[in-house]
Write a protein that holds these residues in place. Structure first.
Motif, short mmCIF file in Angstrom:
data_model
loop_
_atom_site.label_atom_id
_atom_site.label_comp_id
_atom_site.label_asym_id
_atom_site.label_seq_id
_atom_site.Cartn_x
_atom_site.Cartn_y
_atom_site.Cartn_z
N PRO A 1 0.81 -1.23 0.00
CA PRO A 1 0.00 0.00 0.00
C PRO A 1 0.84 1.28 0.00
O PRO A 1 0.37 2.32 -0.46
N SER A 2 2.04 1.18 0.53
CA SER A 2 2.92 2.37 0.56
C SER A 2 3.38 2.78 -0.84
O SER A 2 3.83 3.91 -1.04
N ASP A 3 3.27 1.88 -1.81
CA ASP A 3 3.66 2.16 -3.19
C ASP A 3 2.46 2.82 -3.88
O ASP A 3 1.45 2.16 -4.15
N THR A 4 2.56 4.10 -4.15
CA THR A 4 1.44 4.85 -4.74
C THR A 4 1.60 5.06 -6.24
O THR A 4 0.88 5.86 -6.84
N SER A 5 2.53 4.36 -6.87
CA SER A 5 2.73 4.51 -8.30
C SER A 5 1.50 4.02 -9.07
O SER A 5 0.70 3.23 -8.56
N MET A 6 1.37 4.47 -10.31
CA MET A 6 0.26 4.02 -11.15
C MET A 6 0.33 2.52 -11.37
O MET A 6 -0.71 1.84 -11.37
N ALA A 7 1.54 2.00 -11.55
CA ALA A 7 1.68 0.56 -11.77
C ALA A 7 1.19 -0.23 -10.56
O ALA A 7 0.49 -1.24 -10.70
N ALA A 8 1.55 0.24 -9.36
CA ALA A 8 1.12 -0.46 -8.14
C ALA A 8 -0.40 -0.41 -7.99
O ALA A 8 -1.04 -1.41 -7.64
N GLN A 9 -1.00 0.74 -8.27
CA GLN A 9 -2.46 0.86 -8.18
C GLN A 9 -3.14 -0.06 -9.20
O GLN A 9 -4.19 -0.66 -8.92
N TYR A 10 -2.55 -0.17 -10.38
CA TYR A 10 -3.08 -1.03 -11.44
C TYR A 10 -3.07 -2.49 -10.99
O TYR A 10 -4.08 -3.20 -11.10
N ALA A 11 -1.94 -2.94 -10.47
CA ALA A 11 -1.82 -4.34 -10.03
C ALA A 11 -2.81 -4.65 -8.91
O ALA A 11 -3.46 -5.70 -8.91
N ARG A 12 -2.94 -3.74 -7.95
CA ARG A 12 -3.84 -3.99 -6.82
C ARG A 12 -5.30 -4.00 -7.27
O ARG A 12 -6.11 -4.79 -6.77
N ALA A 13 -5.66 -3.13 -8.21
CA ALA A 13 -7.03 -3.10 -8.72
C ALA A 13 -7.38 -4.40 -9.44
O ALA A 13 -8.47 -4.95 -9.27
N ILE A 14 -6.45 -4.89 -10.25
CA ILE A 14 -6.67 -6.14 -10.98
C ILE A 14 -6.81 -7.29 -9.99
O ILE A 14 -7.70 -8.14 -10.11
N SER A 15 -5.92 -7.34 -9.01
CA SER A 15 -5.95 -8.42 -8.03
C SER A 15 -7.26 -8.40 -7.25
O SER A 15 -7.85 -9.46 -6.98
N ALA A 16 -7.75 -7.21 -6.90
CA ALA A 16 -9.01 -7.11 -6.14
C ALA A 16 -10.17 -7.68 -6.94
O ALA A 16 -11.00 -8.43 -6.41
N TYR A 17 -10.25 -7.33 -8.22
CA TYR A 17 -11.37 -7.85 -9.02
C TYR A 17 -11.25 -9.35 -9.26
O TYR A 17 -12.24 -10.08 -9.22
N ARG A 18 -10.04 -9.83 -9.45
CA ARG A 18 -9.84 -11.25 -9.73
C ARG A 18 -10.24 -12.12 -8.54
O ARG A 18 -10.71 -13.25 -8.71
N PHE A 19 -10.06 -11.61 -7.35
CA PHE A 19 -10.32 -12.42 -6.16
C PHE A 19 -11.56 -11.97 -5.40
O PHE A 19 -11.64 -12.11 -4.19
N GLY A 20 -12.54 -11.43 -6.14
CA GLY A 20 -13.88 -11.27 -5.61
C GLY A 20 -14.23 -9.96 -4.96
O GLY A 20 -15.39 -9.73 -4.61
N ASN A 21 -13.26 -9.06 -4.77
CA ASN A 21 -13.58 -7.78 -4.12
C ASN A 21 -13.90 -6.75 -5.21
O ASN A 21 -13.15 -5.80 -5.46
N VAL A 22 -15.05 -6.95 -5.87
CA VAL A 22 -15.37 -6.15 -7.05
C VAL A 22 -15.59 -4.68 -6.70
O VAL A 22 -15.11 -3.79 -7.41
N GLU A 23 -16.29 -4.40 -5.62
CA GLU A 23 -16.57 -3.01 -5.27
C GLU A 23 -15.27 -2.25 -5.00
O GLU A 23 -15.10 -1.11 -5.46
N SER A 24 -14.36 -2.87 -4.27
CA SER A 24 -13.07 -2.24 -4.03
C SER A 24 -12.31 -2.04 -5.33
O SER A 24 -11.69 -0.99 -5.57
N SER A 25 -12.38 -3.06 -6.20
CA SER A 25 -11.69 -2.96 -7.49
C SER A 25 -12.24 -1.81 -8.32
O SER A 25 -11.46 -1.02 -8.88
N ILE A 26 -13.55 -1.66 -8.40
CA ILE A 26 -14.15 -0.59 -9.19
C ILE A 26 -13.74 0.77 -8.65
O ILE A 26 -13.43 1.70 -9.42
N ARG A 27 -13.70 0.91 -7.32
CA ARG A 27 -13.26 2.19 -6.74
C ARG A 27 -11.81 2.48 -7.15
O ARG A 27 -11.49 3.63 -7.51
N GLN A 28 -10.96 1.47 -7.11
CA GLN A 28 -9.57 1.67 -7.48
C GLN A 28 -9.42 1.98 -8.97
O GLN A 28 -8.61 2.82 -9.37
N ILE A 29 -10.22 1.30 -9.80
CA ILE A 29 -10.15 1.56 -11.25
C ILE A 29 -10.66 2.97 -11.55
O ILE A 29 -10.09 3.69 -12.38
N ASP A 30 -11.74 3.38 -10.89
CA ASP A 30 -12.25 4.74 -11.10
C ASP A 30 -11.21 5.78 -10.72
O ASP A 30 -11.11 6.84 -11.37
#
Length: 462
Positions: free
Chosen positions: A279-308
């Motif tokens: 979480p300490s990594d605020t780069s665009m790449a880090a946000q991208y990876a975390r958003a993808i991981s969230a959607y892949r493993f069922g946390n869709v609402e969190s993923s959509i917030r991160q993608i938005d």
């Protein structure tokens, strides 16, 4: 098959090409291939100047992604470069993977595949002659009164010795071709004003991997020169280039970082993604990876917030919109996926993979009013990419909902052909042919499928 990989004495497996999106698995023999519009666009930008420097700009050479964690790339024909996703993930800079692509381009431009086939054909002839000579030697030994055990030992030695010599000869030839491809790669990099430092860094990676075996391996039974030899052969050539210290442009490095993040987000478990991108990594790449991981493993609402949040920062990035549409579609919210996917299609000039996903969302939305738009989008998607089973299946569903059973059967047949199931594909094509007026475009296409003769190797899969 010629490749960049670290030296190995093991046989290399041939790749079977099939269509699969990053999130889609298609059963097939051999390695699984994947498709992704963002990654493929980046790799095209990497290869375009290299292919031009090699005189291959008009050859329509494409890069095919193999879903494998190993660091490897190879060519198996004259128009495709196969790259493992592991090579993309492990290459820290664009220059490192560009060096890999330049090496494989050297194999294609040098005609190494054709010459390797000639070498193998010659080796097969030598093997036959050697076996005949060995058989003659065994017969002579038996006639001279040698006992059975001695005749067997002599026969085994007579057969194995020539075969071992032939094997070593072929491997020696292949090592020579690998060295030639290394030299060609440096030439192409120089011609395009790029550094060969990335190549040396890759070979240093191989050298570290080989440290524990280098003392126990016979270098004459390897398919590639040892990494330390490759470094020694290229170091002076690379460092003498005026471009040796040239760095990758920051924008290209940023795209490379996003590609790696995307692959890691799709391919690794959440805990692994969290270690790479805390979480300490605020780069665009880090946000991208975390958003993808969230959607892949069922946390869709969190993923959509991160993608938005990503879309808010880069509203002109079509791949963030594509990801949002994909996450919503796979969460069963097809109606909500339509708007971001429509926009992503517009931004990418109708990229077929994104267009196919839009068509799928239109079909799955359950709104009959979307049916004709779905058919239009999916027809365009399959025209540009006829090897996507999922696009053909969605088109079949759309035609079925519109009451066009002939085209529904024809699209279903195409989906099975794209998956490699030629038997069922021909059966559905025969059924479709009966529903079209004889001689019509649909009838002719169905007739072509019915009479299609797959390659023997493909036909044996079913």
């Amino acid at each position: 098959m010629l490749c960049l990989a670290a030296a190995t004495s093991l046989p290399l497996q041939t790749a079977w090409i099939g269509a699969a999106q990053a999130q889609e698995t298609v059963p097939q023999k051999g390695p699984q291939t994947i498709q992704d519009t963002e990654i493929e666009a980046l790799l095209k930008d990497y290869t375009r100047p290299i292919l031009k420097a090699a005189g291959l700009a008009q050859q329509n050479v494409e890069v095919v992604l193999i879903s494998s964690r190993a660091f490897n790339a190879f060519v198996a024909d004259g128009r495709r470069i196969f790259v493992n996703t592991g090579a993309l993930v492990d290459s820290v800079t664009p220059n490192q993977i560009i060096g890999v692509l330049a090496h494989e381009t050297g194999h294609i431009a040098g005609g190494h595949l054709a010459r390797m086939r000639e070498q193998i054909a010659g080796a097969q002839t030598m093997a036959i002659v050697a076996m005949l000579l060995a058989a003659g030697g065994v017969a002579a030994g038996a006639a001279s009164g040698m006992n059975g055990r001695d005749v067997g030992n002599v026969g085994a030695a007579a057969v194995s010795a020539p075969q071992e010599m032939i094997r070593r000869s072929l491997l020696s030839y292949q090592r020579g071709e690998e060295s030639a491809a290394d030299r060609s790669a440096v030439k192409y990099l120089n011609a395009t004003g790029q550094s060969a430092k990335g190549m040396l860094e890759t070979f240093e990676r191989f050298q570290n991997d080989q440290l524990f075996i280098s003392q126990r391996v016979d270098p004459y039974v390897l398919s590639h020169p040892m990494a330390r030899e490759r470094i020694g052969a290229l170091e002076q050539l690379a460092k003498s280039s005026p471009y040796y210290e040239v760095k990758d442009p920051p924008a290209l490095q940023a795209r490379h970082d996003m590609m790696r993040a995307k692959l890691i987000g799709f391919m690794e478990r959440p805990e692994a993604v969290a270690r790479r991108y805390p979480p300490s990594d605020t780069s665009m790449a880090a946000q991208y990876a975390r958003a993808i991981s969230a959607y892949r493993f069922g946390n869709v609402e969190s993923s959509i917030r991160q993608i938005d949040a990503l879309i808010a920062k880069e509203p002109s990035n079509p791949y963030f919109l594509e990801l949002k549409g994909q996450a919503l579609l796979e969460a069963g919210r097809a109606g909500e996926a339509i708007a971001p996917l429509r926009k992503a299609v517009q931004m990418t000039n109708g990229a077929p993979l994104i267009r196919a996903m839009l068509g799928q969302a239109l079909v799955q939305s359950g709104n009959q009013a979307n049916t004709q738009e779905a058919i239009r989008e999916l027809i365009q998607a399959t025209q540009r990419d006829p090897n996507s089973p999922s696009a053909w299946r969605s088109l079949a569903l759309a035609y079925g909902r519109s009451g066009d059973t002939a085209n529904a059967d024809l699209a279903s047949a195409q989906s099975y052909f794209a998956s490699g199931d030629f038997k069922l594909g021909r059966e559905l094509a025969a059924r479709a042919r009966m529903k079209f007026p004889q001689g019509s475009p649909g009838w002719l296409k169905a007739d072509d499928l019915v009479n299609f003769k797959p390659p023997a190797s493909a036909a044996n899969q079913r």
